[in-house]
Scaffold this motif. Structure first.
Motif, mmCIF file in Angstrom:
data_model
loop_
_atom_site.group_PDB
_atom_site.id
_atom_site.type_symbol
_atom_site.label_atom_id
_atom_site.label_comp_id
_atom_site.label_asym_id
_atom_site.label_seq_id
_atom_site.Cartn_x
_atom_site.Cartn_y
_atom_site.Cartn_z
ATOM 1 N N ASN A 1 11.920 7.112 -6.879
ATOM 2 C CA ASN A 1 12.625 7.705 -5.747
ATOM 3 C C ASN A 1 13.990 8.223 -6.154
ATOM 4 O O ASN A 1 14.468 9.232 -5.626
ATOM 5 N N SER A 2 14.592 7.526 -7.088
ATOM 6 C CA SER A 2 15.918 7.969 -7.516
ATOM 7 C C SER A 2 15.811 9.013 -8.627
ATOM 8 O O SER A 2 16.774 9.297 -9.319
ATOM 9 N N GLY A 3 14.620 9.543 -8.823
ATOM 10 C CA GLY A 3 14.454 10.677 -9.718
ATOM 11 C C GLY A 3 14.043 10.351 -11.131
ATOM 12 O O GLY A 3 13.920 11.224 -11.969
ATOM 13 N N SER A 4 13.809 9.078 -11.399
ATOM 14 C CA SER A 4 13.444 8.704 -12.758
ATOM 15 C C SER A 4 11.972 8.288 -12.807
ATOM 16 O O SER A 4 11.626 7.148 -12.513
ATOM 17 N N ILE A 5 11.122 9.253 -13.139
ATOM 18 C CA ILE A 5 9.687 8.977 -13.159
ATOM 19 C C ILE A 5 9.245 8.594 -14.567
ATOM 20 O O ILE A 5 9.380 9.378 -15.498
ATOM 21 N N PRO A 6 8.744 7.384 -14.739
ATOM 22 C CA PRO A 6 8.362 6.927 -16.079
ATOM 23 C C PRO A 6 7.220 7.771 -16.635
ATOM 24 O O PRO A 6 6.306 8.140 -15.891
ATOM 25 N N PRO A 7 7.275 8.076 -17.923
ATOM 26 C CA PRO A 7 6.223 8.904 -18.526
ATOM 27 C C PRO A 7 4.869 8.201 -18.565
ATOM 28 O O PRO A 7 3.839 8.859 -18.627
ATOM 29 N N ASN A 8 4.882 6.869 -18.534
ATOM 30 C CA ASN A 8 3.585 6.170 -18.625
ATOM 31 C C ASN A 8 3.189 5.543 -17.279
ATOM 32 O O ASN A 8 2.605 4.468 -17.224
ATOM 33 N N ARG B 1 0.826 -1.209 0.000
ATOM 34 C CA ARG B 1 0.000 0.000 0.000
ATOM 35 C C ARG B 1 0.860 1.258 0.000
ATOM 36 O O ARG B 1 0.602 2.189 -0.753
ATOM 37 N N THR B 2 1.876 1.263 0.848
ATOM 38 C CA THR B 2 2.755 2.430 0.919
ATOM 39 C C THR B 2 3.417 2.692 -0.427
ATOM 40 O O THR B 2 3.423 3.822 -0.926
ATOM 41 N N ASN B 3 3.957 1.651 -1.018
ATOM 42 C CA ASN B 3 4.642 1.814 -2.298
ATOM 43 C C ASN B 3 3.679 2.300 -3.375
ATOM 44 O O ASN B 3 4.011 3.153 -4.189
ATOM 45 N N LEU B 4 2.485 1.737 -3.352
ATOM 46 C CA LEU B 4 1.500 2.113 -4.351
ATOM 47 C C LEU B 4 1.070 3.569 -4.179
ATOM 48 O O LEU B 4 0.949 4.315 -5.159
ATOM 49 N N ASN B 5 0.857 3.979 -2.934
ATOM 50 C CA ASN B 5 0.467 5.362 -2.693
ATOM 51 C C ASN B 5 1.566 6.322 -3.120
ATOM 52 O O ASN B 5 1.285 7.409 -3.629
ATOM 53 N N ASP B 6 2.813 5.904 -2.934
ATOM 54 C CA ASP B 6 3.915 6.734 -3.414
ATOM 55 C C ASP B 6 3.847 6.880 -4.928
ATOM 56 O O ASP B 6 4.032 7.967 -5.468
#
Length: 492
Positions: free
Chosen positions: A402-409, A344-349
């Motif tokens: 978390n390491s700054g790489s947010i996927p576009p999709n 849940r925590t990971n998903l909410n993040d």
RNA sequence: GGCGACAUGGCCGAGUGGCUAGGCAGAGGUCUGCAAAACCUCGUACGGCGGUUCGAGUCCGCCUGUCGCCUCCA
């Protein structure tokens, strides 16, 4: 596996699922006898079939899901000494038998609703289908598969050459190995009752061509499955302990009444779920070691140290395969709870990352994830493996965010999770359980508290800072300090 | 006695003959006022004995153990 495979008890093999009518699935699952509260064993069974139904729907099948309610009590034993279970409970609670049935039917649905189970499309009651059962018995007598004997009607097992095919028994062995006293008016020890004569003291009884009585305990499922799914349907499910005699008898009755053959069997796929065990022993109502779902929800059982979230129970059950036994212990439940909480925590993040506008990372191969998850489910509904796929994916994607790489999709992935963790497995944690207004207020208050604690910390007032943290902890709120600031979350 | 399952690292629990399941717990580290969280690293497990194979947790046989059904039961 690109197509759904089902372990069929009839063949004892995994088979590719082929519906009788393309695009449609008819499924019948043996429901509870409503004379007491549902326990963890019921939950395993019905949660398992809930996922089966959900997965078929996810695969765009139109499903008709029928699950009966047995409100005509079965006997407590096979001799005529036995008492109707509903009648017995009605005496204990000083209620009408139908009050008992109504009460425990309602409680059953309440308990299952909390577990996130979809209601069946049809929930037929045995007591509401007496004419259908009588009609079926009449056909069986006409065709020479049943006989009357002093107000009782029995199925003649010797008239059915296939009797025993589901459970792998033959009549000779059954005869010699039997531990029960055989009723005196049967022709063969394995003959089973279709209709039982009721004496004056019996409360639940109905008129019939053979006098006043009540139906035997197998015929209801045959009559009701036929009425709502037809003389031949796709899937019949139930607990392993029902394989014999219940399902064996159902096959015999239905096939003999309908004239089913190999090309048009009564049921194409028989599915049986395994037991929940407690300290290695089967959990069962009559064994006295059952923990009811209510007791889990309330924490009101000697073996439970506290109450448990229904979502955690569902997650725990789906972490093992439906054909494996699930050994219950609070320690195992606790591990499931932690796992679910982390999920849940990971998903909410991830949900939070999806709201941010930056998206400079590499695309997630959502199709690959979907394929992995579907393959797990195609392999006889391997929920444990499917959950592992989802957990691992969410964990890895979150790490890269978390390491700054947010996927576009990222939205695409979240959409898939809604469908798979949500619609199929029913384990999607809700983003927020409280109302919008409350949520805004709580957020504001928490911001304020965290701000105050920050000041305390800056002044090295550790006592105040720690008091705030401890008191929030008691309220079920955990603070997470990081170089970027302090975050909070509800504990469960 | 008959029929049928299952035996996987501290615990739970997947596993299509060769390549990391996963979760929980645990150890070390980074970070921190402390803690929690987070992150990094770490476990060479498959009941026993044979056999098939270049190779078996995964197939075959035997043995041992546990469980279920044969009585109402999800």
């Amino acid at each position: 596996m690109d197509r759904i495979h089902i372990y069929n008890t009839l063949s004892r093999k995994k088979e590719v699922f082929k519906p009788i009518k393309e695009g449609f699935v008819g499924i019948y699952v043996c429901g509870p006898t409503v004379y007491g509260d549902a326990h963890l064993g019921h939950a395993k069974s019905y949660a398992g079939f809930d996922v089966v139904v959900r997965y078929f729907r996810y695969q765009n099948y139109r499903v008709r899901y029928v699950q009966n309610i047995t409100d005509v009590g079965h006997l407590t034993d096979d001799g005529d000494e036995g008492e109707d279970k509903l009648a017995k409970q009605s005496r204990l609670e000083r209620l009408e038998p139908m009050e008992i049935a109504e009460k425990y039917t309602n409680r059953y649905f309440e308990d299952m609703d909390r577990l996130g189970l979809l209601r069946p499309d049809i929930t037929p009651r045995a007591s509401g289908h007496i004419p259908e059962q009588i009609a079926m018995i009449e056909i069986l007598i006409e065709r020479g598969h049943a006989y009357e004997s002093g107000g009782n009607v029995y199925f003649d097992v010797t008239s059915d050459p296939n009797y025993g095919s589901l459970s792998g028994r033959n009549l000779d062995e059954a005869e010699s190995g039997t531990r029960i006293q055989t009723a005196g008016d049967k022709r063969h020890p394995s003959d089973f009752a279709l209709w039982k004569k009721a004496d004056d003291s019996h409360i639940m009884k109905w008129p019939s061509p053979w006098g006043v009585g009540y139906p035997g305990w197998h015929i209801e499922c045959s009559a009701m499955s036929t009425k709502y799914l037809g003389e031949s349907f796709d899937i019949h499910g139930g607990g392993l302990e029902n394989q014999f005699p219940h399902h064996e008898c159902e096959i015999a009755q239905s096939s003999c009444a309908h004239g089913n053959d190999e090309n048009h069997p009564f049921v194409r796929y028989w599915m049986h779920n395994n037991m929940v065990t407690l300290e290695g022993q089967k959990m069962g109502k009559s064994l006295g070691n059952a923990i009811s779902l209510r007791q889990f929800y309330e924490g009101s059982h000697d073996l439970l140290s506290r109450a448990w979230d229904p979502q955690v129970i569902r997650f725990f059950l789906l972490q093992s395969h439906y054909r494996s036994t699930t050994d219950f212990s609070e320690k195992a439940l606790e591990a499931a709870e932690r796992g679910f909480s982390n999920f849940r925590t990971n998903l909410n993040d991830l949900r939070r990352f999806a709201e941010s506008s930056e998206s400079d990372g590499t695309r997630i191969d959502v199709d690959a994830v979907r394929k992995d998850a579907e393959q797990a489910m195609n392999d006889d509904f391997n929920t444990a493996r499917a959950i592992a796929v989802l957990i691992t994916t969410v964990k890895n994607v979150r790490a890269s965010c978390n390491s700054g790489s947010i996927p576009p999709n990222l939205d695409e992935l979240l959409g898939f999770l809604d469908a798979f963790a949500g619609d199929v497995l029913g384990i999607l944690p809700e983003p927020q359980s409280e109302s919008e207004a409350d949520s805004g207020l709580t957020d504001g208050l928490m911001e304020l508290i965290i701000e105050l604690r920050k000041h305390a910390r800056q002044e090295k007032n550790w006592k105040t800072a720690d008091t705030i943290r401890d008191r929030l902890d008691e309220l079920g709120i955990a603070l997470k300090d990081s170089p970027a600031g302090t975050e909070w979350e509800r504990k469960r």
